[in-house]
Structure formats: structure tokens, C-alpha cells
Design a protein around this motif. Sequence first.
Motif, PDB file in Angstrom:
ATOM      1  N   ASN A 194     -49.275 -19.761  89.478  1.00 46.77           N
ATOM      2  CA  ASN A 194     -48.881 -18.315  89.496  1.00 46.77           C
ATOM      3  C   ASN A 194     -49.752 -17.331  89.494  1.00 46.77           C
ATOM      4  O   ASN A 194     -49.691 -16.122  89.935  1.00 46.77           O
ATOM      5  N   ALA A 195     -51.106 -17.576  89.167  1.00 45.00           N
ATOM      6  CA  ALA A 195     -52.312 -16.795  89.082  1.00 45.00           C
ATOM      7  C   ALA A 195     -52.870 -16.342  90.701  1.00 45.00           C
ATOM      8  O   ALA A 195     -53.686 -15.777  90.769  1.00 45.00           O
ATOM      9  N   GLY A 196     -52.353 -17.247  91.623  1.00 45.43           N
ATOM     10  CA  GLY A 196     -52.720 -17.011  92.954  1.00 45.43           C
ATOM     11  C   GLY A 196     -54.316 -17.501  93.054  1.00 45.43           C
ATOM     12  O   GLY A 196     -54.848 -16.758  93.803  1.00 45.43           O
ATOM     13  N   GLY A 222     -60.128 -12.101  87.500  1.00 43.51           N
ATOM     14  CA  GLY A 222     -60.959 -11.532  88.610  1.00 43.51           C
ATOM     15  C   GLY A 222     -62.037 -12.744  89.253  1.00 43.51           C
ATOM     16  O   GLY A 222     -62.647 -12.264  90.101  1.00 43.51           O
ATOM     17  N   ILE A 223     -61.792 -13.917  88.766  1.00 44.55           N
ATOM     18  CA  ILE A 223     -62.626 -15.033  89.243  1.00 44.55           C
ATOM     19  C   ILE A 223     -61.796 -15.941  89.808  1.00 44.55           C
ATOM     20  O   ILE A 223     -60.930 -16.528  89.280  1.00 44.55           O
ATOM     21  N   SER A 224     -62.321 -16.549  90.921  1.00 43.99           N
ATOM     22  CA  SER A 224     -61.568 -17.694  91.625  1.00 43.99           C
ATOM     23  C   SER A 224     -61.697 -18.984  90.892  1.00 43.99           C
ATOM     24  O   SER A 224     -62.606 -19.260  90.141  1.00 43.99           O
ATOM     25  N   THR A 225     -60.465 -19.656  90.747  1.00 42.95           N
ATOM     26  CA  THR A 225     -60.030 -20.933  90.145  1.00 42.95           C
ATOM     27  C   THR A 225     -60.448 -22.115  90.765  1.00 42.95           C
ATOM     28  O   THR A 225     -60.433 -23.196  90.111  1.00 42.95           O
ATOM     29  N   ASP A 280     -66.564 -10.737  90.365  1.00 47.11           N
ATOM     30  CA  ASP A 280     -67.539 -10.125  89.532  1.00 47.11           C
ATOM     31  C   ASP A 280     -66.678  -9.120  88.866  1.00 47.11           C
ATOM     32  O   ASP A 280     -66.560  -7.729  89.076  1.00 47.11           O
ATOM     33  N   PRO A 281     -66.185  -9.352  87.566  1.00 49.52           N
ATOM     34  CA  PRO A 281     -65.631  -8.355  86.690  1.00 49.52           C
ATOM     35  C   PRO A 281     -66.687  -7.529  86.018  1.00 49.52           C
ATOM     36  O   PRO A 281     -67.788  -7.899  85.960  1.00 49.52           O
ATOM     37  N   LEU A 282     -66.217  -6.155  85.727  1.00 48.39           N
ATOM     38  CA  LEU A 282     -64.740  -5.909  85.651  1.00 48.39           C
ATOM     39  C   LEU A 282     -64.002  -5.210  87.058  1.00 48.39           C
ATOM     40  O   LEU A 282     -62.947  -5.175  87.325  1.00 48.39           O
TER      41      LEU A 282
END
Length: 367
Positions: free
Chosen positions: A272-274, A279-282, A220-222
Motif C-alpha cells: 500500500n505504501a507504493g 520518503g525512502i524506497s523500501t 532524502d527526507p524531509l
Amino acid sequence: MAGSTLGTLFRVTNFGESHGPAVGCVIDGCPPGMELSEADIQADLDRRRPGTSRHVTQRQEPDRVEILSGVYQGRTTGTPIALLIRNQDARSKDYSAIAETFRPGHADYTYWHKFGIRDPRGGGRSSARLTAPTVAAGAVARKWLAQQYGTTVRGYMSQLGPIRIPFESWDAVPNNPFFAPGESKLAELEAFMDQLRRDGDSIGARIEVVAERVPVGLGDPLYDRLDADIAHAMMGLNAVKGVEIGAGFASIEQRGTEHGDELTPDGFLSNNAGGVLGGISTGQPVTVSLAIKPTSSIRSPRRSIDKSGAPTVVETLGRHDPCVGIRATPIAEALLALVLADHALRQRAQGGDVRVETPDIARRQGQ
């Protein structure tokens, strides 16, 4: 004491002291209907348990978990789950010599100034003994995640002091006392730890944790980003001094053409983004790396002060891990599982009816 609760919807409150009657936790928000028994939790506690090799503290604790509430006829009821782990092998007399002094690198000094009182027995509330309830709660979160999404959370040690441990196989991790992902460095690790113990010193370590088959859209950004909450939870683990997500500090030297994970119809070309963007899962594996400092309680004489401010020399007796990183892997796994379970419930509550046409390419490529 503020700071003892982790999570928003999957919420865990940790209680107890190192040499008190017991440690434990209360899990509030676990969905109802999931089969759960002590055996589901005990397996992870046994992986973290002290006294399992000569390289860790020889405190002999069975760490048998008791479920006190929240489970009826073998299933979670949706009400708070209370878990209790009794302390059975505390030796408080080992700490009588440091009751009036402060161990360098330990929380003794800061606890004294914050609260005006501290429990010197095994570090009291600041002890790594309090990670046992974390592992117990993480086992509950891990089972729910696996049933709902097929999510798996695994970890390993990638470095002990100056020794880098190459990844060879996940199968090797449970078969050695270091949680090392291979056998090539085991003899060197054994010799290093034996000499460290003779020196009366301690060392740090690096732990890697990977969560696979994570749903897209968690975070949940931010200010409640998934990676931020992961870092927050991991920094709550004793002795952690650094957290990396994905490429971490290696991204300093990467160019944008290298770091940005390209997308194709068949999936991402790198990670590389892990597993976290904005802030949100890919949907890719969430990868986390921890830097763990050397144990502060060591036999070697160290300069310090007593409560009056007078200079003194501290030698810490008792039973301690010369490298707390050796038993940190199941704890880090538990913390990652807890954060993912909490965010999965939050996403289900807020965005459970969201539908998009773009395919989940990470899932498509089997990540």
C-alpha cells in the motif's frame, strides 16, 4: 526560462518549442563508460511518436534523435549529453486564428500574463511536443538503472474516460495503440474514441507506472523525499492533474490494520505504501498512478476572451490528441526513470558506504 531543469545529480534541461526548428535536452551527470547509441533512445521515442494510430494527433514527426555530445566511441564520457530532435511537420498557419485569443483550459492565458508574450504556434513551450526530449532522457536513465540495479520501469493505461481497463498481461501493452494491459476492452475503446472524434471533443485518462527492483534507501527526507520528487516530476507532465503513490486516495477508507504493510522474514505482505516509506524506497515496486485531464485544444466552440478582454468564441483547428493520455505512458515511464536515476546517484554519493545487517527482504522475495 526557469523551470526547465529536472534533477540534482542526474540533471536534465529541456529546450525548444512546438513549431521551432527542434526540441531537445542536455543531460548532465550521466556516469561515464556506459554504452549508448541513438538506437538505445529511439525505441522509446517511437513508442511516444505522434501519428501512429487514428486515435492520436496526425502530425507526422519521425522523432529521430541525434546525439550531439557526451558520447565517444559508443560510450558516455561523463560530460553533458546533448540530444536533438528536429521538428519536421509543423503547420503554424493552423494557429493564426487563435493568436489573439485564449483557448479555455490551455496555458495561453497564463503564459500571456506571466511573460507578456507567447508563441501561439502549437502552444509553443507549453506544448506536449516538449515531452519528446523527456522520453529521450528517460531512455538514458532507464538503461543506466537496468545495468546498475536490474531496475525495470513499465506503465499502462488503466482507464480512458469512463472505461476501466482491467490488468490482464504486461505482454499486451506494446501491442495496441492505447497501452492497454489486455484485449478485453479494445473494441470498446476504439468505438469510444471514434465517437469522441466525431463529437469534436476530448477525454481524460488514468496511467499506471511501476518500477521494479528499485534499491532500498533512495530518497532524502524531509523535503527531497522520493515520493515527493516523483510527484513533482509527474506534475510537470502536460495535463496531469493528480498523482497517487501506492494506495493513494484509497488509503482514506483503509484502516491502519489494512494499510500498513506487514513485514515477514520472507518479505512484505502488501504494498500500500507504493514502495516508499518515510520518503525512502523500501525495495518493493514503486507504484505511481496519474490522472490526466481532457485535451484543451478541441474543435467544439468554447466561450473565451481576446487580448483586449472582449468576449469571443474559440474553435481550435489543427492536429491534436483527443486524449493525451493515450501517448502518456512512455512519458510517465521516462519521468519515473529520471527521478530514480537521480536519487540512486545521490544515495551513492551520500550513503554508498552504509552497511546494515538486516536483509533486503524485498529483494529476497524477488520484487
